[in-house]
Design a protein around this motif. Structure first.
Motif, mmCIF file in Angstrom:
data_model
loop_
_atom_site.group_PDB
_atom_site.id
_atom_site.type_symbol
_atom_site.label_atom_id
_atom_site.label_comp_id
_atom_site.label_asym_id
_atom_site.label_seq_id
_atom_site.Cartn_x
_atom_site.Cartn_y
_atom_site.Cartn_z
ATOM 1 N N GLN A 42 0.864 -1.236 0.043
ATOM 2 C CA GLN A 42 0.114 -0.117 0.046
ATOM 3 C C GLN A 42 0.659 1.281 -0.023
ATOM 4 O O GLN A 42 0.622 2.308 -0.770
ATOM 5 C CB GLN A 42 -0.948 0.085 1.298
ATOM 6 N N ILE A 43 1.971 1.262 0.682
ATOM 7 C CA ILE A 43 2.891 2.372 0.755
ATOM 8 C C ILE A 43 3.279 2.742 -0.615
ATOM 9 O O ILE A 43 3.301 3.920 -1.157
ATOM 10 C CB ILE A 43 3.869 2.128 1.788
ATOM 11 N N ASN A 44 3.883 1.672 -1.372
ATOM 12 C CA ASN A 44 4.313 1.795 -2.635
ATOM 13 C C ASN A 44 3.331 2.051 -3.727
ATOM 14 O O ASN A 44 3.546 2.777 -4.792
ATOM 15 C CB ASN A 44 5.151 0.605 -2.982
ATOM 16 N N LYS A 45 2.092 1.693 -3.514
ATOM 17 C CA LYS A 45 1.091 1.744 -4.333
ATOM 18 C C LYS A 45 0.670 3.512 -4.391
ATOM 19 O O LYS A 45 0.482 4.019 -5.622
ATOM 20 C CB LYS A 45 -0.296 1.062 -4.016
ATOM 21 N N LYS A 46 0.592 4.009 -3.313
ATOM 22 C CA LYS A 46 0.214 5.389 -2.984
ATOM 23 C C LYS A 46 1.383 6.174 -3.506
ATOM 24 O O LYS A 46 1.017 7.167 -3.932
ATOM 25 C CB LYS A 46 0.255 5.663 -1.484
ATOM 26 N N ALA A 47 2.744 5.635 -3.511
ATOM 27 C CA ALA A 47 3.793 6.426 -4.035
ATOM 28 C C ALA A 47 3.737 6.479 -5.676
ATOM 29 O O ALA A 47 4.823 6.698 -6.099
ATOM 30 C CB ALA A 47 4.836 5.967 -3.533
ATOM 31 N N GLY A 48 2.941 5.679 -6.079
ATOM 32 C CA GLY A 48 3.047 5.541 -7.819
ATOM 33 C C GLY A 48 4.005 4.652 -8.212
ATOM 34 O O GLY A 48 4.291 4.549 -9.347
#
Length: 268
Positions: A42-48
């Motif tokens: 989720q952290i990396n998804k939010k970061a694109g």
């Protein structure tokens, strides 16, 4: 064109990855879920960042490929369609059939074709032709010259390993210790990555043609009936019901019976 990224498990902190993509460990066997998987995802998804997720195979525990595939899918349902699924195959045994059965089952359940990850020695040590035709290869091998400051150039010619039955490698893990992170190169751009991850578009549904209302039945034209002939009103009926013509007189003044008898005598 190539992309660079890392693969991680619980041994790395929950943070935004270096590079373009992250591949996180999700499950193992039929009972283990990496406790940091979703946080990293989720952290990396939010970061694109582009994303992938992998299952560590445990056929050595006697698990069936189908059972492990179902466990993987059940615990990663929300990732399919937006990240690349991977089978982490670290078995140095000739069990190609198990790996293929796992990949086939994931594909059947989700519509997404996973990659398979394995070392160059395993890629070239067994006949993977049944897998190579349908599933992408993420190969692992670590030449000493490559590290975080000196990654491979974005060309497949840099890959120093044979790739067995595959026509090309989708990705290469070129270092397992550069800055405590496994380093990888993906041979393609973000569009290619997303095509690996995407579920196939549903087949177009042919519209149902509206049912035409039935035409009203044409009236049946019945010809005018022939009027029933009525008996002549001047032909009376005897009270006993016999036809009066039997005793009707002829033009000779004889009864019909008398006339017939006379005619018969003439003809004799």
């Amino acid at each position: 064109m190539a992309l660079y990224g890392t693969d991680q498990s619980k041994w790395q902190s929950n943070s935004v990855t270096e590079g373009d993509f992250i591949i996180v460990k999700a499950t193992e066997g039929v009972g283990y879920v990496d406790p940091t998987c979703d946080a990293k995802y989720q952290i990396n998804k939010k970061a694109g960042k582009l994303r992938g997720f992998y299952h560590f195979a445990r056929p050595d525990l006697g698990n069936s490929a189908q059972a492990e595939a179902k466990f993987f899918v059940d615990n990663c349902k929300n990732y399919f369609g937006e990240a690349i699924p991977v089978l982490d195959w670290e078995r140095s045994v000739a069990n190609v059939g198990w790996a293929k059965a796992f990949l086939d089952e994931v594909y059947r359940l989700t519509g997404v074709r996973p990659w398979i990850y394995m070392s160059a020695s395993v890629v070239n040590g067994y006949n993977w032709s049944s897998v190579a035709s349908d599933y992408g290869l993420w190969i692992a091998g670590y030449p000493a010259k490559y590290n975080v400051k000196n990654p491979p150039k974005p060309t497949a010619k840099e890959l120093p390993y044979k790739i067995g039955k595959w026509k090309f490698a989708a990705a290469w893990q070129y270092s397992s210790s550069a800055g405590t992170l496994d380093r990888n190169i993906f041979y393609g751009d973000a569009n290619a990555w997303n095509k690996y991850a995407a579920k196939p578009a549903p087949a177009p549904v042919k519209p149902v043609e509206p049912v035409k209302p039935a035409e009203p039945a044409k009236p049946v034209v019945v010809p005018n009936p022939v009027p029933e002939e009525k008996p002549a009103t001047d032909t009376p009926t005897h009270k006993n019901g016999s036809d009066a013509s039997e005793s009707q007189s002829t033009d000779t003044g004889l009864t019909l019976e008398e006339y017939n008898n006379a005619l018969a005598k003439i003809q004799e």
